[in-house]
Write a protein that holds these residues in place. Structure first.
Motif, PDB file in Angstrom:
ATOM      1  N   LEU A  40      30.237  39.555  18.542  1.00 18.37           N
ATOM      2  CA  LEU A  40      30.615  39.026  17.229  1.00 18.37           C
ATOM      3  C   LEU A  40      29.426  38.375  16.531  1.00 18.37           C
ATOM      4  O   LEU A  40      29.233  38.552  15.320  1.00 18.37           O
ATOM      5  N   CYS A  41      28.628  37.641  17.286  1.00 13.89           N
ATOM      6  CA  CYS A  41      27.418  37.031  16.711  1.00 13.89           C
ATOM      7  C   CYS A  41      26.442  38.105  16.246  1.00 13.89           C
ATOM      8  O   CYS A  41      25.780  37.934  15.224  1.00 13.89           O
ATOM      9  N   SER A  42      26.353  39.203  16.983  1.00 13.37           N
ATOM     10  CA  SER A  42      25.442  40.280  16.607  1.00 13.37           C
ATOM     11  C   SER A  42      25.843  40.904  15.277  1.00 13.37           C
ATOM     12  O   SER A  42      25.005  41.117  14.404  1.00 13.37           O
ATOM     13  N   VAL A  43      27.139  41.172  15.119  1.00 21.32           N
ATOM     14  CA  VAL A  43      27.622  41.764  13.867  1.00 21.32           C
ATOM     15  C   VAL A  43      27.413  40.787  12.713  1.00 21.32           C
ATOM     16  O   VAL A  43      26.965  41.175  11.630  1.00 21.32           O
ATOM     17  N   LEU A  44      27.722  39.510  12.938  1.00 19.66           N
ATOM     18  CA  LEU A  44      27.540  38.502  11.895  1.00 19.66           C
ATOM     19  C   LEU A  44      26.072  38.361  11.520  1.00 19.66           C
ATOM     20  O   LEU A  44      25.731  38.238  10.333  1.00 19.66           O
ATOM     21  N   LEU A  45      25.191  38.420  12.497  1.00 24.65           N
ATOM     22  CA  LEU A  45      23.759  38.296  12.234  1.00 24.65           C
ATOM     23  C   LEU A  45      23.245  39.484  11.421  1.00 24.65           C
ATOM     24  O   LEU A  45      22.449  39.310  10.496  1.00 24.65           O
ATOM     25  N   ILE A  46      23.724  40.677  11.722  1.00 19.55           N
ATOM     26  CA  ILE A  46      23.333  41.857  10.947  1.00 19.55           C
ATOM     27  C   ILE A  46      23.782  41.700   9.498  1.00 19.55           C
ATOM     28  O   ILE A  46      23.016  41.970   8.558  1.00 19.55           O
ATOM     29  N   LEU A  47      25.019  41.265   9.294  1.00 21.56           N
ATOM     30  CA  LEU A  47      25.525  41.084   7.929  1.00 21.56           C
ATOM     31  C   LEU A  47      24.747  40.012   7.169  1.00 21.56           C
ATOM     32  O   LEU A  47      24.436  40.181   5.985  1.00 21.56           O
ATOM     33  N   LEU A  48      24.412  38.918   7.846  1.00 18.16           N
ATOM     34  CA  LEU A  48      23.669  37.845   7.185  1.00 18.16           C
ATOM     35  C   LEU A  48      22.261  38.292   6.793  1.00 18.16           C
ATOM     36  O   LEU A  48      21.775  37.947   5.718  1.00 18.16           O
ATOM     37  N   VAL A  49      21.623  39.060   7.639  1.00 15.42           N
ATOM     38  CA  VAL A  49      20.280  39.547   7.315  1.00 15.42           C
ATOM     39  C   VAL A  49      20.338  40.506   6.131  1.00 15.42           C
ATOM     40  O   VAL A  49      19.480  40.477   5.242  1.00 15.42           O
ATOM     41  N   LEU A  50      21.368  41.345   6.088  1.00 12.73           N
ATOM     42  CA  LEU A  50      21.493  42.278   4.966  1.00 12.73           C
ATOM     43  C   LEU A  50      21.817  41.575   3.651  1.00 12.73           C
ATOM     44  O   LEU A  50      21.550  42.108   2.579  1.00 12.73           O
ATOM     45  N   LEU A  51      22.392  40.375   3.708  1.00  7.27           N
ATOM     46  CA  LEU A  51      22.717  39.632   2.491  1.00  7.27           C
ATOM     47  C   LEU A  51      21.505  38.969   1.852  1.00  7.27           C
ATOM     48  O   LEU A  51      21.551  38.599   0.681  1.00  7.27           O
ATOM     49  N   HIS A  52      20.425  38.820   2.604  1.00  9.41           N
ATOM     50  CA  HIS A  52      19.244  38.162   2.054  1.00  9.41           C
ATOM     51  C   HIS A  52      18.662  38.955   0.895  1.00  9.41           C
ATOM     52  O   HIS A  52      18.720  40.178   0.849  1.00  9.41           O
TER      53      HIS A  52
END
Length: 78
Positions: A11-23
């Protein structure tokens, strides 16, 4: 314990991918695919960008701690 930690890491991995793409992109790249090239008043706010940075760093630190903990649990169990 190992199964729960493994699910949390995923779950942290998916959230981290989404957060990086939002930058906001510095020019070209994946952020332009999601409308990063279009300037908006909310996206250009330094407060929003700063909070997104903090959330990304906290999520990355949680991911690192969980991966190390999972590695220790697996190595002791084997």
């Amino acid at each position: 314990m190992i199964v729960g930690l493994s699910i949390f890491v995923m779950l942290c991995s998916v959230l981290l991918i989404l957060l990086v793409l939002l930058h906001k992109g510095k020019g070209g790249g994946l952020s332009d695919l999601f409308g990063g090239g279009v300037t908006s008043s909310l996206g250009g706010s330094s407060v929003v960008e700063r909070n997104l940075d903090r959330l990304t760093i906290v999520t990355a630190l949680m991911w690192i701690v969980c991966v190390v903990g999972l590695g220790l649990l697996i190595s002791r169990g084997a």
